[in-house]
Design an enzyme around this catalytic site. Structure first.
Site, PDB file in Angstrom:
ATOM      1  N   ASN A  42       0.913  -1.233  -0.134  1.00 32.61           N
ATOM      2  CA  ASN A  42       0.034  -0.076  -0.033  1.00 32.61           C
ATOM      3  C   ASN A  42       0.737   1.286   0.114  1.00 32.61           C
ATOM      4  O   ASN A  42       1.796   1.221   0.595  1.00 32.61           O
ATOM      5  CB  ASN A  42      -0.857  -0.199   1.050  1.00 32.61           C
ATOM      6  CG  ASN A  42      -0.387  -0.039   2.570  1.00 32.61           C
ATOM      7  OD1 ASN A  42       0.632  -1.104   2.712  1.00 32.61           O
ATOM      8  ND2 ASN A  42      -0.952   0.646   3.325  1.00 32.61           N
ATOM      9  N   GLU A  44       0.145   5.266   0.542  1.00 33.68           N
ATOM     10  CA  GLU A  44      -1.086   6.246   0.737  1.00 33.68           C
ATOM     11  C   GLU A  44      -0.372   7.673   0.399  1.00 33.68           C
ATOM     12  O   GLU A  44       0.651   7.917   0.295  1.00 33.68           O
ATOM     13  CB  GLU A  44      -0.997   6.289   2.432  1.00 33.68           C
ATOM     14  CG  GLU A  44      -1.565   4.927   3.026  1.00 33.68           C
ATOM     15  CD  GLU A  44      -1.613   5.023   4.558  1.00 33.68           C
ATOM     16  OE1 GLU A  44      -2.195   3.988   5.001  1.00 33.68           O
ATOM     17  OE2 GLU A  44      -1.311   5.788   5.372  1.00 33.68           O
ATOM     18  N   CYS A  53      -3.797   0.499  -2.779  1.00 27.93           N
ATOM     19  CA  CYS A  53      -3.859  -0.631  -1.787  1.00 27.93           C
ATOM     20  C   CYS A  53      -2.786  -1.620  -2.493  1.00 27.93           C
ATOM     21  O   CYS A  53      -2.440  -1.725  -3.827  1.00 27.93           O
ATOM     22  CB  CYS A  53      -5.414  -1.330  -1.991  1.00 27.93           C
ATOM     23  SG  CYS A  53      -6.551  -0.449  -1.068  1.00 27.93           S
ATOM     24  N   GLU A  55      -2.891  -4.871  -3.173  1.00 34.43           N
ATOM     25  CA  GLU A  55      -3.469  -5.745  -3.892  1.00 34.43           C
ATOM     26  C   GLU A  55      -3.643  -5.173  -5.485  1.00 34.43           C
ATOM     27  O   GLU A  55      -3.212  -5.995  -6.284  1.00 34.43           O
ATOM     28  CB  GLU A  55      -5.140  -6.331  -3.565  1.00 34.43           C
ATOM     29  CG  GLU A  55      -5.214  -6.768  -1.965  1.00 34.43           C
ATOM     30  CD  GLU A  55      -5.382  -5.983  -0.982  1.00 34.43           C
ATOM     31  OE1 GLU A  55      -6.147  -6.243   0.016  1.00 34.43           O
ATOM     32  OE2 GLU A  55      -4.862  -4.631  -1.073  1.00 34.43           O
ATOM     33  N   CYS A  84     -10.130  -4.828   0.969  1.00 33.49           N
ATOM     34  CA  CYS A  84     -11.374  -3.828   0.855  1.00 33.49           C
ATOM     35  C   CYS A  84     -12.224  -4.006  -0.201  1.00 33.49           C
ATOM     36  O   CYS A  84     -11.984  -4.906  -1.068  1.00 33.49           O
ATOM     37  CB  CYS A  84     -10.827  -2.457   0.866  1.00 33.49           C
ATOM     38  SG  CYS A  84     -10.209  -1.904  -0.695  1.00 33.49           S
ATOM     39  N   CYS A  87     -11.048  -3.364  -3.674  1.00 32.39           N
ATOM     40  CA  CYS A  87      -9.995  -4.271  -4.062  1.00 32.39           C
ATOM     41  C   CYS A  87     -10.612  -5.831  -4.439  1.00 32.39           C
ATOM     42  O   CYS A  87      -9.945  -6.495  -5.424  1.00 32.39           O
ATOM     43  CB  CYS A  87      -8.775  -4.528  -2.977  1.00 32.39           C
ATOM     44  SG  CYS A  87      -7.522  -3.380  -3.098  1.00 32.39           S
TER      45      CYS A  87
END
Length: 128
Positions: A42, A44, A53, A55, A84, A87
């Site tokens: 990830n 940010e 993210c 993934e 999430c 994702c």
């Protein structure tokens, strides 16, 4: 499927996460149809909606290298969190009904099919 290698690769990627706002590092690794493994973490942004993210980072890396078939994806977090919603949709759209390996930093592991994480998924069939 190389479960241990996927988890190891995702764990290493997690260490590279850029998570200054949530302090919640996530690593992922996706296995392609021919057994290659691509990692992601990830990243940010202060504009939270721009955060990437792990993934999606791993999948995009694999797709950028020309891959279109996938066997599994591993996600490693401190608490064993599942992907999430965004994702889940992305994994479904790009990878299909693959195995999702969820691992935490204590060594707990579980495997879930995408159809269990995203039942009645929205996909290209609804766009016709």
């Amino acid at each position: 499927m190389a479960t241990e290698k996927l988890i190891h690769t995702a764990t290493e990627a997690r260490e590279n996460a850029h998570a200054p706002y949530s302090n919640y590092k996530v690593g992922a690794a996706v296995e392609t149809g021919d057994g290659q493994i691509f990692a992601g973490c990830n990243v940010e942004s202060s504009s939270y909606g721009l955060t990437i993210c792990a993934e999606r980072a791993a999948i995009c890396s694999a797709v950028s290298a020309g891959n279109r078939k996938f066997n599994a994806i591993a996600v490693v977090t401190k608490s064993g969190a599942t992907p999430c919603g965004a994702c889940r949709q992305f994994i479904w759209d790009v990878c299909g009904d693959v195995i999702v390996i969820i691992a935490d930093t204590m060594g707990n592991i579980k495997e879930i099919k995408m159809t269990d994480l995203l039942p009645d998924a929205f996909d290209e069939s609804q766009l016709k």
